[in-house]
Design a protein around this motif. Sequence first.
Motif, PDB file in Angstrom:
ATOM      1  N   ILE A   7       0.829  -1.212   0.000  1.00  0.00           N
ATOM      2  CA  ILE A   7       0.000   0.000   0.000  1.00  0.00           C
ATOM      3  C   ILE A   7       0.863   1.263   0.000  1.00  0.00           C
ATOM      4  O   ILE A   7       0.645   2.195  -0.785  1.00  0.00           O
ATOM      5  N   VAL A   8       1.866   1.293   0.891  1.00  0.00           N
ATOM      6  CA  VAL A   8       2.746   2.470   0.966  1.00  0.00           C
ATOM      7  C   VAL A   8       3.539   2.607  -0.329  1.00  0.00           C
ATOM      8  O   VAL A   8       3.676   3.700  -0.895  1.00  0.00           O
ATOM      9  N   GLY A   9       4.066   1.488  -0.806  1.00  0.00           N
ATOM     10  CA  GLY A   9       4.891   1.522  -2.011  1.00  0.00           C
ATOM     11  C   GLY A   9       4.155   1.979  -3.253  1.00  0.00           C
ATOM     12  O   GLY A   9       4.751   2.610  -4.146  1.00  0.00           O
ATOM     13  N   LEU A  10       2.849   1.692  -3.332  1.00  0.00           N
ATOM     14  CA  LEU A  10       2.060   2.085  -4.505  1.00  0.00           C
ATOM     15  C   LEU A  10       2.107   3.590  -4.753  1.00  0.00           C
ATOM     16  O   LEU A  10       2.033   4.054  -5.899  1.00  0.00           O
ATOM     17  N   PHE A  11       2.244   4.371  -3.687  1.00  0.00           N
ATOM     18  CA  PHE A  11       2.274   5.823  -3.820  1.00  0.00           C
ATOM     19  C   PHE A  11       3.565   6.311  -4.484  1.00  0.00           C
ATOM     20  O   PHE A  11       3.642   7.470  -4.909  1.00  0.00           O
ATOM     21  N   TYR A  12       4.580   5.453  -4.556  1.00  0.00           N
ATOM     22  CA  TYR A  12       5.872   5.862  -5.121  1.00  0.00           C
ATOM     23  C   TYR A  12       6.201   5.127  -6.412  1.00  0.00           C
ATOM     24  O   TYR A  12       7.303   5.240  -6.927  1.00  0.00           O
ATOM     25  N   VAL A  13       5.220   4.367  -6.928  1.00  0.00           N
ATOM     26  CA  VAL A  13       5.435   3.625  -8.176  1.00  0.00           C
ATOM     27  C   VAL A  13       5.455   4.579  -9.369  1.00  0.00           C
ATOM     28  O   VAL A  13       4.589   5.454  -9.498  1.00  0.00           O
ATOM     29  N   LYS A  14       6.445   4.405 -10.222  1.00  0.00           N
ATOM     30  CA  LYS A  14       6.540   5.158 -11.479  1.00  0.00           C
ATOM     31  C   LYS A  14       6.553   4.140 -12.622  1.00  0.00           C
ATOM     32  O   LYS A  14       7.519   3.366 -12.748  1.00  0.00           O
ATOM     33  N   PRO A  15       5.512   4.107 -13.444  1.00  0.00           N
ATOM     34  CA  PRO A  15       5.412   3.110 -14.523  1.00  0.00           C
ATOM     35  C   PRO A  15       6.646   3.047 -15.418  1.00  0.00           C
ATOM     36  O   PRO A  15       6.947   1.983 -15.973  1.00  0.00           O
ATOM     37  N   LYS A  16       7.377   4.163 -15.556  1.00  0.00           N
ATOM     38  CA  LYS A  16       8.558   4.143 -16.427  1.00  0.00           C
ATOM     39  C   LYS A  16       9.631   3.171 -15.922  1.00  0.00           C
ATOM     40  O   LYS A  16      10.481   2.723 -16.704  1.00  0.00           O
ATOM     41  N   ASN A  17       9.589   2.849 -14.590  1.00  0.00           N
ATOM     42  CA  ASN A  17      10.570   1.907 -14.045  1.00  0.00           C
ATOM     43  C   ASN A  17      10.327   0.478 -14.527  1.00  0.00           C
ATOM     44  O   ASN A  17      11.196  -0.383 -14.369  1.00  0.00           O
ATOM     45  N   TRP A  18       9.140   0.214 -15.093  1.00  0.00           N
ATOM     46  CA  TRP A  18       8.854  -1.123 -15.633  1.00  0.00           C
ATOM     47  C   TRP A  18       9.299  -1.267 -17.089  1.00  0.00           C
ATOM     48  O   TRP A  18       9.052  -2.290 -17.724  1.00  0.00           O
TER      49      TRP A  18
END
Length: 465
Positions: free
Chosen positions: A200-211
């Motif tokens: 849950i916490v990590g979702l706020f820092y996800v950047k799709p470009k990292n995939w």
Amino acid sequence: MSIWGKMTRKANIHQYLKEDIKFQKTLKARDLMALGIGAVIGTGIFILPGTVAATTSGPGIILSFLVAALVCATAAMCYAEFASSLPVAGSAYSYGNIIFGQFIGWVIGWALILEYMLAVAAVSVGFSAYFSAFLKGFSIHLPQAISGPLDPSHHTYVNLIAMVVIWLITWMLSRGMKSSMRINDFMVVIKIAIIALFIIVGLFYVKPKNWSPFLPFGANGVLTGAATVFFAYLGFDAVSASAPEVKDPQKNLPIGIIGTLIIATILYMAVSTVLTGMLPYSKLNVADPVTFALQFFQRNGVAGVISVGAMAGMFTMMVTMIYSSSRLVYAIGRDGLLPKFLGKINDENHLPNHSLVTVTIIISIMGGFINLGQLAELVNIGTLIAFSFVSIGIIPLRRRKDIKNDGFKVPLYPVLPIISLLLCLYLMTHLRLETWVASLIWFVIGAVIYFAYGMNHSNVHVSEK
């Protein structure tokens, strides 16, 4: 009876069912999944997604966990059919005794003893390290002398925390399965809650470009990663050891085994998805990638909570493995292949306390005094040997007219059991030479014990088949 006749005599399932009836049936599907998740989801969920992504699979680690789960599912379904057909103590050891004969059963049992005991000893050392670090946060420092294996040159003499946690779990298990499962279920809930907190916490820092790129190492990287993380799923097989203590085993054991694998896969893939979305995969090749990612975004408080989740994960893993090893040793003692006092069930609480205390003594000595080092990889070969026999054993099991199964059956028979066997053999070829040499020594010791003691003291009734 000739030596060959003694080695190949097949146990009578009705004898096992008659002797195992002394256990109290208290476990439900929920308890079995808690046991399985307790064994499968350990500290690896906080480490493997990052390190394997950085070195092998990239963001494709998400698919690596899925592929590994599908491979593991082939063996899991074979275990589920055996557990449904033969709800007896001893797991793969007893299956081997009934289907292949006594010597093969002994080989499987000896491999599982190695798997269970060595796994607990190794994890107890890891738990000790995490717990010591946790105490340091409160400015409590344990003396060096009681913080490591027997090594006078480095001024360490015993790993006291490792021994204490092992005996604490044994005390808990000796109190009865109802109370033990309540504590274990609670710890599993804490562990899953902490994993959910990271997601849950990590979702706020996800950047799709990292995939992107999603498969920097290509499809081969996904497959190599799958072979690496396959061992993260090991432990679900321990669920089948609980068979005599399960209510409606034909229904609940398959649910426990397969349900464990499904939940573990979802959690591994979710953590992998979030972790590789938070940071570029190339930055995750660190010892603690989950904590590293949280600290990168200044979420130090959540990172600290993760260490509690790691300890909860190791605790529940040890609960399952100590429980399973005590039932395994009970089953071998029940058959007379080890001293018969190990096969006794306490009349007061209907538990095999002799075998429980015996395995605890051995495990605590290993965890407290011995530097296990690279021996931990022997856990893998013990597991894969059991998986191999259980997989191919489905074929002769189906041919047995005296064994009825109204519960789960492996689909795509006989293709899927054969595929499961081939996959296990393939993974065994990737183990190091040192692992094979050490395991050979272990099995030579086992063969000496069998031919010198077990074969002549066996009280197994021959199958009427």
